[in-house]
Design a protein around this motif. Structure first.
Motif, short mmCIF file in Angstrom:
data_model
loop_
_atom_site.label_atom_id
_atom_site.label_comp_id
_atom_site.label_asym_id
_atom_site.label_seq_id
_atom_site.Cartn_x
_atom_site.Cartn_y
_atom_site.Cartn_z
N THR A 1 0.85 -1.19 0.00
CA THR A 1 0.00 0.00 0.00
C THR A 1 0.89 1.24 0.00
OG1 THR A 1 -0.02 0.23 2.41
CG2 THR A 1 -1.73 -1.18 1.44
N VAL A 2 0.31 2.39 -0.29
CA VAL A 2 1.05 3.65 -0.26
C VAL A 2 1.60 3.89 1.15
CG1 VAL A 2 0.82 6.17 -0.41
CG2 VAL A 2 -0.22 4.70 -2.17
N GLU A 3 0.76 3.62 2.16
CA GLU A 3 1.19 3.85 3.54
C GLU A 3 2.41 3.00 3.89
OE1 GLU A 3 -1.53 2.44 6.49
OE2 GLU A 3 -0.27 3.17 8.15
N ALA B 1 -5.37 -4.46 1.24
CA ALA B 1 -4.07 -4.25 0.58
C ALA B 1 -3.93 -5.07 -0.70
CB ALA B 1 -2.94 -4.59 1.56
N GLU C 1 -6.28 4.34 -1.78
CA GLU C 1 -6.36 3.14 -2.63
C GLU C 1 -6.85 1.91 -1.86
OE1 GLU C 1 -3.75 4.20 -1.20
OE2 GLU C 1 -2.54 2.52 -0.52
N THR C 2 -6.76 1.98 -0.52
CA THR C 2 -7.16 0.83 0.30
C THR C 2 -8.63 0.86 0.71
OG1 THR C 2 -6.42 2.14 2.20
CG2 THR C 2 -4.86 0.51 1.33
N GLN D 1 -9.36 1.43 -8.12
CA GLN D 1 -8.35 1.39 -7.06
C GLN D 1 -7.31 2.51 -7.13
OE1 GLN D 1 -7.05 -2.84 -7.24
NE2 GLN D 1 -7.82 -2.96 -5.14
N ARG E 1 -6.37 8.09 -5.59
CA ARG E 1 -5.39 9.14 -5.27
C ARG E 1 -4.96 9.90 -6.52
NH1 ARG E 1 -2.41 8.38 -0.20
NH2 ARG E 1 -2.85 6.36 0.80
#
Lengths: 354, 354
Positions: free
Chosen positions: A158-160, A194, B263-264, B328, B331
């Protein structure tokens, strides 16, 4: 265009192609060095290896290549399981043990100091690149490795997670899309949240970190690598594509299964290891998933419980009980050598015309 | 390189960019014609429209653009539901109707001749391009449309579905990856097996059909379109990217939700329509999914049951009960105009350097 991007320079490789450090015997020293000798980055999957076996493989790799190579390790987690939970989990595995004639019931043990010893070995051997799956190690471990001028690469789904990797000091991060075969690298948040496709994950990650991003998930050939570069990644990591190649240590049944599978036949399941991983659907997965209220131990305990079953199933040629890890692009798999895989990709890359 | 590929020629458009024909009021004549006027392909989502409303929108589009445009329709299925099933399904929706002050309980009806009348209207209006979702129509319908020199485009979520589309005579096929927002186009096999990431789906489809492939799923900008072309697609279809643009008819709460989502935060759910579709998780989805043994009618019956709830929720500004379709890559969403979206993509495309 990929030539001269910073990742290529830092890793001192010729092409933006990385062979995933898959655990479980797939990444033989022959495979890793064959990939590195072509100018791509080979990786030893040391996740489950003892420090001794890992160091021996590293020495072997060094004998066969003088190019950059890497080693992938698993950031440890030490779940506890009660006697009752272990008994319950074993109960669900009994039918398979009986069918395969396995008498000894394993007790889930793990060496809590394994990771620490692996890191020591990697520093002693001055391994050029170390990559991590299942989380980020302590800042101290990362600092120690970087002090030895070892390049450190993290994994994010994921981005996080990508931001966390950068924040902890990783030099690069692998963005693992939902197409990827084998274990999900997810370590923050829910696994279901995710499952982001590579096409979506890569550009969103690229927009949120400054370190080079490596795209992974569903990439098997030059088309996929060009796509990864177009999305903003500086390289692509291929796993399944190398499982079926000549130098791979994967079991023959595993190779055959991938070569004969459709894109609709893989599933993400936790029944083998206790952690979600993508593999080819077989009767072990179906029966275990459908086992009402069946109990799984947490990773890596469940993995130790199913190890004998997977091993024995392979030697008895019973792929229906093996873990046949594969991404969602099995129709693109080939049985050529590692070097021909890299060379055909490079041929496409050199020919930038789409 | 995309210039002069056969899809561009056949559709007589300037760029390999297609705006998805999203149903539910998003694709206003202003949006469709704005996209077509830039040299991309705009599409009216007529899935739920009456023939009269569809024809009126088509006439309006023709007034604003003289470039190629298309209309998307849903291949019909006519499920039956007993009084008991309808009552059961309504019981689960009662709390939302009560909370929103909806007194009238809808009876799920559908015009079984809708599709036939839509096709007649499309032929009378000589619509340049007709695309299909949820299956392939009869060979007769396809033959009739092609006799009128209408280009027909199908939708596939697996290699097998793409082969069926080609076999039925479709001129092109959209390969819809698992990242895609809104309804899954799956019509053959299980929905769960057809959740293939765009990175995996496109090259595998390209290898198995001769007709041009259009990549869809997670593509929002020039990076995604370059990636789609690299994978072997001749064009890319964008849905979510156009939902948030100025000319979109999407509800303001829908636009805001996409612009503020990670995205999540999307899930695939059947609770709104009876068919799996990807949208932003909200309390309607969570409560309905967790409702033990809750009963859903088959598509499109469930859709007619939730219509009043979604409509009333929008007017009462209660996004938690609306269907907030999104892919998805939220962002990457922007609120610019449709023409600026296309122009910024074209700028990236013209600049082939990666």
């Amino acid at each position: 265009m990929w030539k001269g991007n910073s990742l290529i320079d830092v890793l001192n490789i010729d092409y933006p192609i990385i062979q995933a450090g898959m655990a479980g015997g797939v990444t033989t020293p022959e495979l890793v060095s064959a990939v590195s000798n072509t100018g791509a980055l080979g990786n030893l999957g040391a996740g489950y290896m003892t420090p001794e076996a890992m160091v021996q493989s590293v020495k072997e790799i060094k004998r066969i290549t003088n190019r950059t190579f890497g080693v992938n390790v698993f950031v440890p987690q030490n779940p506890q399981a009660t006697e009752e939970e272990i008994a319950e989990a074993n109960k669900w595995l009994e039918p398979y043990r009986n069918e395969l004639g396995i008498e000894q019931e394993p007790t889930p043990e793990q060496d809590v100091a394994l990771f620490e010893k692996q890191i020591e070995g990697l520093m002693t051997e001055q391994v050029p690149v170390v990559s991590f799956t299942f989380g980020v190690p302590t800042r101290e471990v990362i600092k120690d490795l970087k002090k030895e001028e070892i390049v450190v690469i993290g994994t994010a789904t994921t981005v996080e997670e990508a931001i966390i990797n950068e924040e902890y000091g990783m030099d690069m991060v692998v963005a693992q899309g939902s197409e990827a075969g084998g274990h999900r690298g997810t370590f923050s948040g829910a696994f279901d949240d995710a499952m982001i496709g590579t096409m979506s994950l890569v550009p969103q990650v690229v927009d949120h970190v400054k370190i080079p991003v490596i795209a992974a998930g569903g990439i098997m050939d030059g088309r996929g690598i060009k796509a990864a570069l177009a999305l903003g990644a500086q390289a692509a990591q291929l796993g399944t594509a190398f499982v079926t190649c000549k130098e791979s240590g994967a079991k023959v049944q595993h190779k055959e299964a991938i070569l004969n599978t459709k894109e609709t036949e893989t599933v993400v399941t936790s029944v083998f290891s206790g952690k979600p991983a993508r593999g080819i659907r077989n009767s072990f997965i179906e029966k275990m998933e459908n086992g009402e209220g069946h109990h799984l131990l947490a990773y890596p305990l469940q993995n130790t419980l199913t190890k004998d079953i997977r091993k024995e199933a392979a030697s008895q040629n019973r792929p229906e009980y093996m873990s046949l890890w594969s991404g969602q692009s099995p129709r693109l798999s080939t049985s050529q050598s590692a070097s021909s895989i890299v060379e055909s990709i490079v041929f496409d890359l050199e020919n930038e015309k789409m």
